[in-house]
Design an enzyme around this catalytic site. Structure first.
Site, PDB file in Angstrom:
ATOM      1  N   GLY A 109       2.751   2.574  -2.188  1.00 32.31           N
ATOM      2  CA  GLY A 109       3.397   3.120  -3.249  1.00 32.31           C
ATOM      3  C   GLY A 109       3.031   4.299  -3.926  1.00 32.31           C
ATOM      4  O   GLY A 109       1.500   4.442  -3.639  1.00 32.31           O
ATOM      5  N   GLY A 146       0.672  -1.236   0.125  1.00 32.70           N
ATOM      6  CA  GLY A 146       0.118   0.109  -0.116  1.00 32.70           C
ATOM      7  C   GLY A 146       0.738   1.344   0.052  1.00 32.70           C
ATOM      8  O   GLY A 146       0.156   2.420  -0.230  1.00 32.70           O
ATOM      9  N   CYS A 197      -0.302   3.716  -6.191  1.00 32.51           N
ATOM     10  CA  CYS A 197      -1.019   2.277  -5.716  1.00 32.51           C
ATOM     11  C   CYS A 197      -2.312   3.075  -4.837  1.00 32.51           C
ATOM     12  O   CYS A 197      -2.257   3.938  -4.232  1.00 32.51           O
ATOM     13  CB  CYS A 197      -0.059   1.715  -4.438  1.00 32.51           C
ATOM     14  SG  CYS A 197      -0.761   0.740  -3.531  1.00 32.51           S
TER      15      CYS A 197
HETATM   16  P1  5GP Z   1       6.808   3.672  -5.522  1.00 27.94           P
HETATM   17  O1  5GP Z   1       8.430   3.735  -5.661  1.00 27.94           O
HETATM   18  O2  5GP Z   1       6.449   4.425  -6.781  1.00 27.94           O
HETATM   19  O3  5GP Z   1       6.283   4.481  -4.379  1.00 27.94           O
HETATM   20  O4  5GP Z   1       6.454   2.274  -5.439  1.00 27.94           O
HETATM   21  C1  5GP Z   1       6.762   1.321  -6.265  1.00 27.94           C
HETATM   22  C2  5GP Z   1       5.952  -0.067  -5.744  1.00 27.94           C
HETATM   23  O5  5GP Z   1       4.448   0.132  -5.609  1.00 27.94           O
HETATM   24  C3  5GP Z   1       6.202  -1.314  -6.775  1.00 27.94           C
HETATM   25  O6  5GP Z   1       7.477  -1.714  -6.782  1.00 27.94           O
HETATM   26  C4  5GP Z   1       4.849  -2.264  -6.407  1.00 27.94           C
HETATM   27  O7  5GP Z   1       5.320  -2.876  -5.196  1.00 27.94           O
HETATM   28  C5  5GP Z   1       3.807  -1.132  -6.164  1.00 27.94           C
HETATM   29  N1  5GP Z   1       2.758  -1.143  -7.026  1.00 27.94           N
HETATM   30  C6  5GP Z   1       3.168  -0.796  -8.649  1.00 27.94           C
HETATM   31  N2  5GP Z   1       2.080  -0.886  -9.177  1.00 27.94           N
HETATM   32  C7  5GP Z   1       0.871  -0.891  -8.197  1.00 27.94           C
HETATM   33  C8  5GP Z   1      -0.411  -1.117  -8.428  1.00 27.94           C
HETATM   34  O8  5GP Z   1      -1.013  -1.002  -9.443  1.00 27.94           O
HETATM   35  N3  5GP Z   1      -1.158  -1.074  -7.354  1.00 27.94           N
HETATM   36  C9  5GP Z   1      -0.514  -1.276  -6.155  1.00 27.94           C
HETATM   37  N4  5GP Z   1      -1.189  -1.796  -4.950  1.00 27.94           N
HETATM   38  N5  5GP Z   1       0.777  -1.379  -5.995  1.00 27.94           N
HETATM   39  C10 5GP Z   1       1.540  -1.195  -7.133  1.00 27.94           C
END
Ligand code: 5GP
Length: 346
Positions: free
Chosen positions: A179, A177, A182
């Site tokens: 991300g 959660g 996300c």
């Molecule tokens: P960020 O660095 O952008 O904060 O987080 C990246 C991570 O978000 C990814 O490695 C993956 O675990 C998660 N993530 C990517 N796409 C999605 C999505 O569509 N839904 C959710 N719940 N998590 C995502």
């Protein structure tokens, strides 16, 4: 129903307290770590940062660029087998993870690639790492690949970190959660503050001589510092690496003084509408929850951002007197804060 009332923390809730040290400059610190992995027995040395296996950032050009910093990339799983075979045959691939979900199609594609090219690291990635089916999947991949480094997730608690390590994972990916694209917390109400998730999962993993990768929620270089301080052996980044030349997102151009210049790039979650539309009918989407689609500012070559990140982490190390990245958790004292930043100029 149970209410856990222990306070759980996010990156935004803490700062790292400075400590006296004899370090002179950022150049005195070493960002590399060496790990010997629990099951595969392989060793790896480098800057433990991993580009996320998302369409926009888990690309081959990003992998080549990050390798120059000693950092890693988890390729997204939508490359065709042929492209993956050529990549793994032709490139130096010590810093690259092959990603797969739980479908038979993913499994067959992996078998085909592995038969022709030297893949030594895989990222087994599902939105919810808490199912028995996923634990069995990790065990099956381990049985079939005794000497491959397996990173598996995602989970946010010590018990499940242990279960995945015991099933055969070398590295457990932590984060549900947090991300940038996300919407799991919004859509399901499920999640766990990321700093506490890292602290608790790292503690469980290190007890078994496994590693954890903090995945999601880093928005600035200081968040990586906090993740390492909390015990993350690796940190995975999506949003912070989006918007660069090496990414694969649609670029929006604007007219500036008669010249068309790039200003923004799309970035989307792997279970967003965008990703589902793109792969609908083809590859089944592996994220149960939703994600969103955003535009991030266009930022040119990824090298500049990597330098900024490495510079931030190095500087943190001089503030706390850590010569090696490995020493960072031992030298970290988090202070809880009510505010992080002076926002007077936005
Ligand atoms: P960020 O660095 O952008 O904060 O987080 C990246 C991570 O978000 C990814 O490695 C993956 O675990 C998660 N993530 C990517 N796409 C999605 C999505 O569509 N839904 C959710 N719940 N998590 C995502």
């Amino acid at each position: 129903m149970i209410i856990e009332s222990d306070l759980k923390l996010d990156f935004k809730d803490v700062l790292i307290r400075p400590k006296r040290s004899t370090l002179q400059s950022r150049n005195d610190v070493d960002l590399n770590r060496t790990f010997k992995f629990l099951h595969s027995g392989r060793e790896w040395t480098g800057f433990p940062l991993i580009a996320a296996n998302m369409d926009v950032v888990g690309t081959m050009p990003v992998a080549r660029a990050l390798a120059r910093f000693g950092a890693m990339t988890a390729l997204h799983k939508h490359y065709p087998a042929d492209a993956l075979i050529s990549f793994f045959q032709e490139e130096e691939v010590g810093n690259v993870f092959y990603s797969l979900g739980m479908t038979e199609a993913d499994h067959d594609k992996f078998a085909a690639v592995k038969a022709k090219a030297p893949v030594d690291k895989v990222c087994l990635d599902v939105a919810n790492g808490y199912t028995e089916r996923f634990v069995d999947f990790v065990a099956r991949v381990r049985e079939e690949n005794p000497d491959i480094v397996i990173m598996a997730g995602n989970v946010v608690t010590g018990d499940m970190t242990e279960a995945l390590l015991l099933a055969g994972a070398d590295i457990v990916k932590v984060g549900i959660g947090p991300g940038s694209v996300c919407t799991t917390r919004k859509m399901t109400g499920v999640g766990y503050p990321q700093l506490s998730a890292i602290i608790e999962c790292a503690d469980a993993a290190h007890g078994l001589k496994g590693q954890v990768c903090g995945d999601g929620g880093c928005t600035v270089p200081g968040d990586l510092s906090k993740a390492y301080g909390a015990g993350a052996d690796f940190v995975m980044l999506g949003g912070m690496l989006a918007g660069h030349d090496e990414c694969e997102g649609d670029i929006r151009y604007e007219d500036r003084d008669g010249k068309s210049v790039p200003v923004a790039m799309t970035f989307y979650g792997m279970s967003s509408d965008t990703a589902m539309r793109k792969y609908a009918g083809g590859v089944a989407h592996y994220r149960a929850s939703e994600g969103k689609t955003v535009e991030v500012p266009y930022r040119g070559p990824i090298e500049g951002t990597m330098q900024e990140i490495a510079g931030g982490v190095r500087s943190m190390m001089t503030y706390i007197g850590a010569t090696k990245l490995k020493e960072v958790p031992k030298r970290t004292t988090f202070v809880r804060v009510g505010a992080q930043l002076n926002t007077v100029f936005g």
